[in-house]
Design a protein around this motif. Structure first.
Motif, short mmCIF file in Angstrom:
data_model
loop_
_atom_site.label_atom_id
_atom_site.label_comp_id
_atom_site.label_asym_id
_atom_site.label_seq_id
_atom_site.Cartn_x
_atom_site.Cartn_y
_atom_site.Cartn_z
N TYR A 14 49.28 37.95 38.11
CA TYR A 14 48.63 39.15 39.18
C TYR A 14 48.67 40.54 38.40
O TYR A 14 50.20 40.68 37.86
CB TYR A 14 49.18 38.71 40.26
CG TYR A 14 48.98 37.71 41.18
CD1 TYR A 14 48.21 37.21 42.15
CD2 TYR A 14 49.72 36.28 40.61
CE1 TYR A 14 47.92 36.19 43.15
CE2 TYR A 14 50.03 34.66 41.44
CZ TYR A 14 48.58 34.80 41.70
OH TYR A 14 48.74 33.81 43.34
N TYR A 15 48.35 41.21 38.85
CA TYR A 15 48.85 42.83 38.93
C TYR A 15 49.26 43.54 40.19
O TYR A 15 49.46 42.25 40.78
CB TYR A 15 47.05 43.61 38.81
CG TYR A 15 45.84 43.71 37.30
CD1 TYR A 15 46.94 43.94 36.05
CD2 TYR A 15 44.55 43.01 37.63
CE1 TYR A 15 46.14 44.07 35.23
CE2 TYR A 15 44.17 42.88 36.63
CZ TYR A 15 44.99 43.42 35.57
OH TYR A 15 43.96 43.27 33.85
N LYS A 16 50.01 44.15 39.82
CA LYS A 16 51.14 44.64 40.73
C LYS A 16 49.63 45.70 41.40
O LYS A 16 49.68 46.55 41.47
CB LYS A 16 52.01 45.57 40.07
CG LYS A 16 52.83 46.33 41.29
CD LYS A 16 53.74 46.82 40.49
CE LYS A 16 54.98 47.61 41.44
NZ LYS A 16 54.50 49.17 41.96
N SER A 17 50.41 44.99 43.38
CA SER A 17 49.71 45.57 43.89
C SER A 17 50.80 47.04 44.30
O SER A 17 51.51 47.66 44.22
CB SER A 17 49.26 44.90 45.08
OG SER A 17 50.47 44.33 46.18
N GLY A 62 53.30 43.75 45.53
CA GLY A 62 53.83 42.11 45.62
C GLY A 62 52.86 41.91 44.80
O GLY A 62 52.10 42.90 43.72
N LEU A 63 52.10 40.85 44.97
CA LEU A 63 50.73 40.50 44.31
C LEU A 63 49.25 40.59 44.98
O LEU A 63 49.09 40.90 45.71
CB LEU A 63 50.58 38.48 44.42
CG LEU A 63 52.57 38.02 44.28
CD1 LEU A 63 52.33 36.18 43.97
CD2 LEU A 63 52.52 38.44 42.40
N ASP A 64 48.59 41.57 43.83
CA ASP A 64 47.35 41.42 44.13
C ASP A 64 46.78 40.52 43.82
O ASP A 64 45.98 40.02 42.50
CB ASP A 64 46.84 42.60 42.84
CG ASP A 64 45.12 42.86 42.74
OD1 ASP A 64 44.72 42.94 43.64
OD2 ASP A 64 45.41 44.10 42.52
N ALA A 65 45.77 40.14 45.14
CA ALA A 65 45.31 38.61 45.18
C ALA A 65 43.82 38.41 45.02
O ALA A 65 42.74 37.64 44.34
CB ALA A 65 45.45 38.16 46.24
N THR A 110 38.95 36.57 30.82
CA THR A 110 39.36 37.47 32.51
C THR A 110 39.31 36.04 33.45
O THR A 110 38.30 35.36 33.10
CB THR A 110 38.17 37.92 33.22
OG1 THR A 110 37.83 39.08 32.45
CG2 THR A 110 39.17 38.76 34.27
N PHE A 111 40.41 36.24 34.12
CA PHE A 111 40.76 34.89 34.78
C PHE A 111 41.14 35.39 36.75
O PHE A 111 41.13 36.89 36.35
CB PHE A 111 42.25 34.94 34.04
CG PHE A 111 42.32 33.97 33.29
CD1 PHE A 111 41.98 32.88 33.10
CD2 PHE A 111 42.47 34.51 31.93
CE1 PHE A 111 41.55 31.92 31.33
CE2 PHE A 111 42.39 33.87 30.70
CZ PHE A 111 41.96 32.75 30.23
N GLN A 112 40.80 34.64 37.14
CA GLN A 112 41.20 35.11 38.62
C GLN A 112 41.98 34.96 38.52
O GLN A 112 43.20 34.51 38.43
CB GLN A 112 40.80 33.63 39.93
CG GLN A 112 39.02 34.09 39.33
CD GLN A 112 38.83 34.74 40.37
OE1 GLN A 112 38.53 35.78 41.19
NE2 GLN A 112 37.31 35.45 39.29
N ALA A 113 43.06 35.94 39.92
CA ALA A 113 44.60 36.47 39.44
C ALA A 113 44.70 34.99 40.48
O ALA A 113 44.64 34.26 41.28
CB ALA A 113 44.78 37.61 41.18
N GLY A 114 46.26 34.69 39.81
CA GLY A 114 47.00 33.81 40.44
C GLY A 114 46.13 31.86 39.12
O GLY A 114 47.10 31.05 39.59
N MET A 133 52.32 43.46 34.97
CA MET A 133 51.28 42.74 35.14
C MET A 133 52.84 40.92 35.35
O MET A 133 53.44 40.67 34.81
CB MET A 133 50.79 41.73 33.73
CG MET A 133 49.86 41.10 34.58
SD MET A 133 48.96 40.84 33.10
CE MET A 133 48.00 42.36 33.12
N TYR A 134 52.27 40.84 37.35
CA TYR A 134 53.48 39.82 37.88
C TYR A 134 52.92 37.86 36.87
O TYR A 134 52.37 38.14 36.58
CB TYR A 134 53.32 39.99 39.10
CG TYR A 134 54.04 40.56 39.95
CD1 TYR A 134 55.55 40.07 39.89
CD2 TYR A 134 53.52 40.96 40.64
CE1 TYR A 134 56.21 41.07 40.91
CE2 TYR A 134 54.28 42.29 41.70
CZ TYR A 134 56.01 42.42 41.89
OH TYR A 134 56.90 42.70 42.31
#
Length: 228
Positions: free
Chosen positions: A126-129, A133-136, A150-154, A171-172
Motif C-alpha cells: 500500500y502507499y502511505k496515506s 496509515g494504509l492508502d486503501a 499495477t496492483f490494487q492496494a493490498g 510504500m507499506y
C-alpha cells in the motif's frame, strides 16, 4: 524470545540454506567463542551489522510474526564517503505457519525483494496515506524484473522463485511464505540498511526482540556485538 529458540531457528535456517547450496561468508559459521577471540578485528562487521538476526518483533509469536535474517553485506550508514551504498540479505520464512514480516515502510531505503529459492513469496503493498496509515484506494505501481506492474492496494502479489519486486520508500509492505509451498529463502538487495532508524511499522513493534538467556548462544546476533 528464548535463546534456545533462537539457536534452533538459526540451525534450521542453516539447514535450509545448505539444502539449496547457499553458502554464507565465514562469519556466518563463527561460534560465540570465535567472535570473542576477534572482537577487536570486526569493526566493519559490527558497524555494518553483518550476520545473524532473529526477531519476532517482540510479538511473542515468532511462528507467525518473525523471521530469521542474515545480512551478507552492507554499507555503514555513518560512512560519509558512501563507499558501500548497498545491502544484501537472506530472509528465511516458514510456510507452514505463514510466517510474515509485518506491515512497515522505509523512509530512505529502496529494496528489491527476491524469491531466491523454495516456496512462493506473497507480498501485500500500500502507499502511505496522508494520516500515516494504509492508502486503501490508490493502486500501487511496482517494478518487477524489467517491467512495471499495477496492483490494487493490498492485493496479494505472488512472486515465484527467481523473480522479484521493487519496493520504494513510504510504500507499506508485508510479506510471507505461501502455505504448503515450502519454506522460503528470500533475498533482499537494497540501499544501505539502517535497522535502527529506517523502519516504520504500521502497528508499533520493536525491531529487535528481548531475549531470555536459557542456554548459551551459538552465534551472536547483529544487535549484540557490543556485548562481546
Amino acid at each position: 524470545m528464548k535463546r534456545s529458540e533462537i539457536n534452533s531457528y538459526i540451525q534450521k535456517a542453516k539447514n535450509r540454506l545448505k539444502e539449496f547450496n547457499v553458502s554464507l561468508p565465514w562469519f556466518g559459521y563463527l561460534t560465540l567463542d570465535g567472535w570473542k577471540e576477534i572482537k577487536n578485528e570486526i569493526k566493519l562487521i559490527k558497524d555494518s551489522m553483518l550476520g545473524w538476526d532473529v526477531t519476532d518483533f517482540d510479538s511473542g509469536d515468532f511462528a507467525t510474526t518473525g523471521a530469521v535474517l542474515f545480512t551478507v553485506r552492507n554499507g555503514d550508514i555513518n560512512d560519509k564517503q558512501n563507499r558501500r551504498p548497498y545491502c544484501e540479505k537472506y530472509i528465511i520464512l516458514d510456510d507452514e505457519t505463514e510466517q510474515e514480516i509485518p506491515f512497515h515502510y522505509h523512509i530512505d531505503k529502496t529494496e528489491d525483494i527476491i524469491n531466491r529459492a523454495g516456496g512462493t513469496l506473497v507480498i501485500e503493498a500500500y502507499y502511505k496515506s496522508s494520516d500515516g496509515g494504509l492508502d486503501a484506494n490508490t493502486p500501487v505501481k511496482v517494478f518487477m524484473d524489467g517491467v512495471y506492474k499495477t496492483f490494487q492496494a493490498g492485493e496479494k502479489i505472488e512472486v515465484r522463485p527467481g523473480n522479484s519486486i521493487t519496493l520504494e520508500p513510504f510504500m507499506y509492505h508485508r510479506f510471507t511464505a505461501k502455505k504448503g509451498d515450502g519454506m522460503l529463502i528470500v533475498g533482499e538487495v537494497s540501499k544501505v540498511n539502517d535497522d535502527n532508524n529506517d523502519n516504520v511499522f504500521l502497528n508499533p513493534l520493536e525491531r529487535f526482540s528481548a531475549i531470555v538467556e536459557d542456554e548459551p548462544a551459538i552465534h551472536p546476533l547483529v544487535n549484540e556485538y557490543n556485548n562481546l
